[in-house]
Write an enzyme that holds these catalytic residues in place. Structure first.
Site, mmCIF file in Angstrom:
data_model
loop_
_atom_site.group_PDB
_atom_site.id
_atom_site.type_symbol
_atom_site.label_atom_id
_atom_site.label_comp_id
_atom_site.label_asym_id
_atom_site.label_seq_id
_atom_site.Cartn_x
_atom_site.Cartn_y
_atom_site.Cartn_z
ATOM 1 C CE LYS A 201 -4.410 -1.864 1.204
ATOM 2 N NZ LYS A 201 -5.496 -2.063 2.177
ATOM 3 N NE ARG A 235 -7.640 -8.030 0.188
ATOM 4 C CZ ARG A 235 -7.108 -7.276 -0.776
ATOM 5 N NH1 ARG A 235 -6.049 -6.525 -0.527
ATOM 6 N NH2 ARG A 235 -7.627 -7.272 -1.973
HETATM 7 C C1 7PJ Z 1 -8.227 -4.390 1.492
HETATM 8 C C2 7PJ Z 1 -9.284 -5.144 0.988
HETATM 9 C C3 7PJ Z 1 -7.975 -4.397 2.893
HETATM 10 C C4 7PJ Z 1 -9.813 -5.915 3.095
HETATM 11 C C5 7PJ Z 1 -8.320 -4.085 -0.635
HETATM 12 C C6 7PJ Z 1 -5.302 -3.009 -2.069
HETATM 13 C C7 7PJ Z 1 -6.646 -2.384 -2.094
HETATM 14 N N1 7PJ Z 1 -10.070 -5.914 1.780
HETATM 15 N N2 7PJ Z 1 -9.333 -4.943 -0.344
HETATM 16 N N3 7PJ Z 1 -8.800 -5.186 3.645
HETATM 17 N N4 7PJ Z 1 -7.633 -3.744 0.455
HETATM 18 N N5 7PJ Z 1 -10.581 -6.655 3.915
HETATM 19 O O1 7PJ Z 1 -5.127 -4.215 -1.933
HETATM 20 O O2 7PJ Z 1 -4.327 -2.207 -2.194
HETATM 21 O O3 7PJ Z 1 -7.086 -3.736 3.439
HETATM 22 S S1 7PJ Z 1 -8.015 -3.507 -2.251
#
Ligand code: 7PJ
Length: 255
Positions: A201, A235
């Site tokens: 990020k 994640r």
């Molecule tokens: C997240 C997500 C996160 C959850 C994305 C990226 C943006 N779902 N989906 N938590 N981020 N639960 O991966 O940069 O931080 S998309």
């Protein structure tokens, strides 16, 4: 949790089939590298991303989901109709960056036994990074998540099915993200497993000066800090490397 984006560059059939096969292969690779959950998303929620129709989102994710019936799949979606179709197609978890606030979202999950991730986001993806403001980011995120857990529980979603996530980068500056990471343990007081999504990020870009494809070391540092402060689901894009970091950390617990 390994991340798989099913977002074709081309809207021609060629692009779609390529994206589909590539997504299936990537999901398998992440599972082999040690992902317990593979998170599949057909709509980009990155800041400023273009919207995708419901039909297009379904066309992207359903064939991928159907090809991965033996894996534990989470579907990253905000749409109740996509949630319902994903559960019918065998998804084990719904990852909703809007924390089931869309009308019909709770109903789409209630009758199933799926897990659900309730994430905090301030504003909408298109505009959320325009000068977000909090008096106390941790207190506000925590209060929001507490309210969403209560709403889900009151609607019949058992507490054991619920995971919470502060939503790093979703309507937050780098300073907000660092405050949330530093005080992540306070969110553990919600009594639900904590999911943290920090991989690649922009806060890491801001700290290191690196573009998204060169943020592995920064992402691993973030992942380790998150685990040390109570996160139990990470994640990530780089499953193998994150597994190694966690293996080292786990070897030291209790020594
Ligand atoms: C997240 C997500 C996160 C959850 C994305 C990226 C943006 N779902 N989906 N938590 N981020 N639960 O991966 O940069 O931080 S998309």
């Amino acid at each position: 949790m390994g991340v798989v984006n099913v977002t074709p560059d081309s809207f021609s059939d060629g692009g779609r089939y390529y994206a589909r096969d590539a997504a299936i292969a990537h999901a398998r690779r992440l599972a082999e590298e040690g992902a317990d959950i593979v998170d599949i998303g057909g709509e980009s929620t990155r800041p400023g991303a273009a919207p995708v129709s419901e039909e297009e989102e379904l066309e992207r994710i359903l064939p991928v989901l159907e090809a991965l019936g033996d894996l534990c799949i989470s579907v990253d979606t905000r749409r109740p109709a996509v949630m319902a179709a994903a559960l019918d197609a065998g998804a084990s978890m719904i990852n909703d960056v809007q924390a089931l606030q869309a009308s019909g979202a709770i109903e789409a999950l209630r009758e199933s036994q799926c897990a659900v991730c309730l994430m905090h986001m301030k504003g909408e993806p298109a505009t959320m990074q325009r000068d977000p403001h909090y008096d106390d980011v941790v207190r506000e995120v925590k209060a929001f998540l507490q309210e969403r857990v209560a709403a889900a529980e009151a609607a019949g979603i058992a507490r054991e099915r619920i995971v919470v996530d502060p939503g790093f980068g979703f309507g937050k500056t780098a300073a907000h993200n660092l405050t949330l990471l530093g005080r992540l343990a306070e969110l553990g007081e919600l009594g639900a497993p904590l999911l943290a999504g920090l991989s690649r990020k922009s806060t890491i870009g801001k700290l290191t000066g690196r573009p998204a494809d060169a943020r592995l070391a920064g992402s691993l540092a973030m992942a380790l800090i998150a685990v040390q402060r109570g996160a139990t689901i990470l994640r990530v894009h780089d499953v193998k490397e994150t597994r190694d970091v966690i293996a080292v950390w786990e070897a030291l617990i209790g020594t």
